[in-house]
Design a protein around this motif. Sequence first.
Motif, PDB file in Angstrom:
ATOM      1  N   ILE A 345       0.853  -1.185   0.000  1.00 45.56           N
ATOM      2  CA  ILE A 345       0.000   0.000   0.000  1.00 45.56           C
ATOM      3  C   ILE A 345       0.886   1.231   0.000  1.00 45.56           C
ATOM      4  CG2 ILE A 345      -1.730   1.283   1.326  1.00 45.56           C
ATOM      5  CD1 ILE A 345      -2.673  -1.425   2.431  1.00 45.56           C
ATOM      6  N   ALA A 346       0.571   2.183  -0.877  1.00 44.56           N
ATOM      7  CA  ALA A 346       1.410   3.370  -1.028  1.00 44.56           C
ATOM      8  C   ALA A 346       1.436   4.171   0.266  1.00 44.56           C
ATOM      9  CB  ALA A 346       0.891   4.228  -2.176  1.00 44.56           C
ATOM     10  N   ALA A 347       2.550   4.816   0.523  1.00 45.57           N
ATOM     11  CA  ALA A 347       2.710   5.616   1.741  1.00 45.57           C
ATOM     12  C   ALA A 347       2.150   7.011   1.592  1.00 45.57           C
ATOM     13  CB  ALA A 347       4.188   5.713   2.110  1.00 45.57           C
ATOM     14  N   THR A 348       1.718   7.398   0.394  1.00 42.56           N
ATOM     15  CA  THR A 348       1.144   8.726   0.173  1.00 42.56           C
ATOM     16  C   THR A 348      -0.177   8.586  -0.551  1.00 42.56           C
ATOM     17  OG1 THR A 348       2.310   8.951  -1.951  1.00 42.56           O
ATOM     18  CG2 THR A 348       3.402   9.817   0.021  1.00 42.56           C
ATOM     19  N   GLY A 349      -0.978   9.656  -0.434  1.00 42.99           N
ATOM     20  CA  GLY A 349      -2.239   9.698  -1.165  1.00 42.99           C
ATOM     21  C   GLY A 349      -3.357   8.945  -0.502  1.00 42.99           C
ATOM     22  N   THR A 350      -3.151   8.480   0.750  1.00 45.01           N
ATOM     23  CA  THR A 350      -4.197   7.777   1.476  1.00 45.01           C
ATOM     24  C   THR A 350      -4.308   8.373   2.862  1.00 45.01           C
ATOM     25  OG1 THR A 350      -2.531   6.123   1.995  1.00 45.01           O
ATOM     26  CG2 THR A 350      -4.083   5.591   0.245  1.00 45.01           C
ATOM     27  N   PRO A 351      -5.462   8.178   3.536  1.00 46.55           N
ATOM     28  CA  PRO A 351      -5.685   8.839   4.817  1.00 46.55           C
ATOM     29  C   PRO A 351      -4.578   8.568   5.812  1.00 46.55           C
ATOM     30  CG  PRO A 351      -7.698   7.829   4.013  1.00 46.55           C
ATOM     31  CD  PRO A 351      -6.607   7.399   3.086  1.00 46.55           C
ATOM     32  N   GLY A 352      -4.048   9.623   6.397  1.00 46.85           N
ATOM     33  CA  GLY A 352      -3.103   9.481   7.511  1.00 46.85           C
ATOM     34  C   GLY A 352      -1.708   9.091   7.127  1.00 46.85           C
ATOM     35  N   ALA A 353      -1.433   8.951   5.805  1.00 47.95           N
ATOM     36  CA  ALA A 353      -0.124   8.449   5.423  1.00 47.95           C
ATOM     37  C   ALA A 353       0.992   9.415   5.799  1.00 47.95           C
ATOM     38  CB  ALA A 353      -0.094   8.183   3.914  1.00 47.95           C
ATOM     39  N   SER A 354       0.916  10.632   5.309  1.00 49.63           N
ATOM     40  CA  SER A 354       1.966  11.590   5.634  1.00 49.63           C
ATOM     41  C   SER A 354       1.396  12.992   5.757  1.00 49.63           C
ATOM     42  CB  SER A 354       3.051  11.557   4.550  1.00 49.63           C
ATOM     43  OG  SER A 354       2.498  11.834   3.283  1.00 49.63           O
ATOM     44  N   ALA A 355       0.070  13.095   6.028  1.00 49.83           N
ATOM     45  CA  ALA A 355      -0.572  14.400   6.110  1.00 49.83           C
ATOM     46  C   ALA A 355      -0.030  15.193   7.290  1.00 49.83           C
ATOM     47  CB  ALA A 355      -2.085  14.229   6.244  1.00 49.83           C
ATOM     48  N   SER A 356       0.442  14.500   8.332  1.00 53.04           N
ATOM     49  CA  SER A 356       0.947  15.203   9.501  1.00 53.04           C
ATOM     50  C   SER A 356       2.166  14.467  10.034  1.00 53.04           C
ATOM     51  CB  SER A 356      -0.142  15.285  10.575  1.00 53.04           C
ATOM     52  OG  SER A 356       0.298  16.038  11.680  1.00 53.04           O
ATOM     53  N   PRO A 357       3.301  14.561   9.337  1.00 48.50           N
ATOM     54  CA  PRO A 357       4.504  13.871   9.810  1.00 48.50           C
ATOM     55  C   PRO A 357       4.998  14.457  11.118  1.00 48.50           C
ATOM     56  CG  PRO A 357       5.040  15.347   8.010  1.00 48.50           C
ATOM     57  CD  PRO A 357       3.542  15.325   8.098  1.00 48.50           C
ATOM     58  N   PHE A 358       5.607  13.622  11.932  1.00 47.15           N
ATOM     59  CA  PHE A 358       6.115  14.066  13.229  1.00 47.15           C
ATOM     60  C   PHE A 358       7.242  15.077  13.017  1.00 47.15           C
ATOM     61  CE2 PHE A 358       8.995  13.148  16.944  1.00 47.15           C
ATOM     62  CZ  PHE A 358       8.215  13.826  17.869  1.00 47.15           C
ATOM     63  N   PRO A 359       7.148  16.273  13.610  1.00 45.71           N
ATOM     64  CA  PRO A 359       8.139  17.321  13.344  1.00 45.71           C
ATOM     65  C   PRO A 359       9.442  17.166  14.114  1.00 45.71           C
ATOM     66  CG  PRO A 359       6.461  18.136  14.838  1.00 45.71           C
ATOM     67  CD  PRO A 359       6.015  16.766  14.415  1.00 45.71           C
ATOM     68  N   GLY A 360       9.485  16.270  15.111  1.00 41.76           N
ATOM     69  CA  GLY A 360      10.703  16.098  15.894  1.00 41.76           C
ATOM     70  C   GLY A 360      10.491  16.442  17.358  1.00 41.76           C
ATOM     71  N   ARG A 361      11.208  15.759  18.232  1.00 44.08           N
ATOM     72  CA  ARG A 361      11.028  15.923  19.678  1.00 44.08           C
ATOM     73  C   ARG A 361      11.453  17.301  20.173  1.00 44.08           C
ATOM     74  NH1 ARG A 361      10.485  10.592  21.843  1.00 44.08           N
ATOM     75  NH2 ARG A 361      11.133   9.001  20.343  1.00 44.08           N
ATOM     76  N   ALA A 362      12.407  17.929  19.475  1.00 40.76           N
ATOM     77  CA  ALA A 362      12.953  19.193  19.963  1.00 40.76           C
ATOM     78  C   ALA A 362      11.911  20.307  20.024  1.00 40.76           C
ATOM     79  CB  ALA A 362      14.110  19.633  19.065  1.00 40.76           C
ATOM     80  N   HIS A 363      10.805  20.175  19.292  1.00 43.80           N
ATOM     81  CA  HIS A 363       9.775  21.213  19.299  1.00 43.80           C
ATOM     82  C   HIS A 363       8.937  21.199  20.573  1.00 43.80           C
ATOM     83  CE1 HIS A 363      10.612  20.840  14.949  1.00 43.80           C
ATOM     84  NE2 HIS A 363      10.323  22.129  14.919  1.00 43.80           N
ATOM     85  N   PHE A 364       9.015  20.099  21.331  1.00 48.99           N
ATOM     86  CA  PHE A 364       8.126  19.931  22.481  1.00 48.99           C
ATOM     87  C   PHE A 364       8.945  19.803  23.759  1.00 48.99           C
ATOM     88  CE2 PHE A 364       6.406  17.942  18.644  1.00 48.99           C
ATOM     89  CZ  PHE A 364       5.319  18.768  18.421  1.00 48.99           C
ATOM     90  N   ARG A 365       9.536  20.891  24.152  1.00 46.20           N
ATOM     91  CA  ARG A 365      10.357  20.933  25.354  1.00 46.20           C
ATOM     92  C   ARG A 365      10.147  22.279  26.052  1.00 46.20           C
ATOM     93  NH1 ARG A 365      10.467  16.345  24.521  1.00 46.20           N
ATOM     94  NH2 ARG A 365      12.229  14.896  24.389  1.00 46.20           N
ATOM     95  N   PRO A 366      10.407  22.369  27.346  1.00 45.61           N
ATOM     96  CA  PRO A 366      10.245  23.645  28.059  1.00 45.61           C
ATOM     97  C   PRO A 366      10.993  24.772  27.353  1.00 45.61           C
ATOM     98  CG  PRO A 366      10.620  21.871  29.616  1.00 45.61           C
ATOM     99  CD  PRO A 366      10.814  21.275  28.259  1.00 45.61           C
ATOM    100  N   GLY A 367      10.316  25.902  27.199  1.00 51.85           N
ATOM    101  CA  GLY A 367      10.908  27.063  26.561  1.00 51.85           C
ATOM    102  C   GLY A 367      10.647  27.160  25.077  1.00 51.85           C
TER     103      GLY A 367
END
Length: 433
Positions: A345-367
Motif C-alpha cells: 500500500i502506497a505511503a502517500t495519497g491515502t488517509p493518515g499516510a503523511s498528512a501530519s509527519p512528526f516534526p521532531g522531539r525538539a519542538h516539544f520541550r520547556p521554553g
Amino acid sequence: MAAPVFEEYEPAADCPCPGCARRRRERALAPGRREGGHPAAPCARGAVVLVTAAGVALGAGGAPTALAAAPAVHTAARPDHRALSDGDDPDGSDGSAPQGNAGPLHGRPMADPVLRPTTRAQIMERAERWVVAKVPYSMEKYWSDGYRQDCSGYVSMAWNLAGNEWTGSLANFGTRIERSELQPGDILLFHNAADPNAGSHVTVFGGWVDAERTTYTAYEQARPQTRKQATPMAYWNNSAAYVAYRYKGLTTTTGGSTGVSARWPGAAAFGPGANNAHVTRLGRLLTERGGRRYYRSGPGPRWSDADRQATRAFQRAQGWKGQEADGLPGPHTWRLLVTGKGRDIAATGTPGASASPFPGRAHFRPGQSNAYVEKLGRQLVKRGFGRHYQSGPGPRWTEADRRNVEAFQRAQGWRGAAANGYPGPETWRRLFA
C-alpha cells in the motif's frame, strides 16, 4: 537516559576461580550492574562450543535440512541485555536481560542443527504466542515448549529452530538482507564479536509503524516479560550495529495439516457480519503491507470498515479498479497477501499516510514556542484530552501541554517512560490518525 548495560558471561555457581567468584560477588552486591572495568575473565567452564554454518539449502519436499558443520568455535558465555526505553517506548523497562548458552531444547536430547520449513505467518503466530502468555524473562528457565526465556531463546522459538541458539549463532540460520527489505518474521540482530560485553540483542521484526519507515513493531524478550512495541529502527541504542536477517528455511506454504494454508477461505469469511480468524489474519497481513494506518485498534476477528478500507487500498496498489478494488478479498488478493507478493500500500495519497509527519522531539520541550505546539494542543482538545488547559492551547510549550499528552499516552495503555508527557513519533501518529 543512560545507555543500557550489557554483560557477556554468566559465572558458574560452584566455580572457585577468581573471575567467577568476583562476578558472583558483584551480582550479590549490585544485581545487574558493574562497578567499572571488566571483571576477571571466567574460567574455561564458562565456555561453550558452537557449531557454525558454512551454508545451507532448503531440502526438496520441505524436509528439514542439516546445517553444514564448520570447525568448532570456542566463545565466552553470554551477554547481559538491558532494554532501553526512551520517549515512546511503551514499556519503560530498564532491567538487564542476560541470555543463556546455546543448547538443546529443555528436557530433550541435543538435535542436529536443521532448517525446519516455516512461513512468515507461522513465525509471527509463534512470536505472538509468548506475548499473549506474558512469558517472564529468564536466562535460566525454559518455557513449556523447551525454549529458553531470553531474547535469543525467543527468536529460536519464533524461527522454530531445533535448539536454543544465542546472538553469536543465530546468523548461521539466516541470510543477511538490507533493512529496506525487512518483512514480518525477519530479525534485527546485534552481536558484538569484538567485545560481546557491549550490547548484543535481537528482535523479531513485526512490520512498519510509520510511512517513513523510521519505526517498526519489535517483538522481543526483555524484562520483565515478552513484549511487542513501537521501536525506532533498529533499536533504542546501538542502532547502527544491528543487522537484518531472513530465516533460510522460509517458505510460502507448508504441506503439513497444522501449517498455515495459503488457500482462500471463501467469500463468506469476509464482509459485514463476518467474525472469524480469517478476518484477523487478513488484517494482520494488510498491516504488514502498509495498511496499519487504517486500524485504530486491532486487527481483530470482527469485520470492520477498517478491514474494507485497507483491503481496497491494497487492491488499488495493484492497479485494480472498479469491482476488482471493492474492498472484499477474493482469491487473487488473498494469494498476493499470504505469499508476500504484489505491491505494498502506497505511503502517500491515502488517509493518515503523511498528512501530519512528526516534526521532531525538539519542538516539544520547556521554553519552546512554535506552531507545532499549538497544533498538538488543538488536536489534544479535539480528541478529548484538553482538560489541563485553563486557556489556549497556544504556541508556547507549557506544563498543561505535557499533562494532556501524558493523559493521551496513558489512554494507549502506556506507562513509565512511554507516558512521560513528551510526544514522540508513535504518540503523534496515533493522535493524528
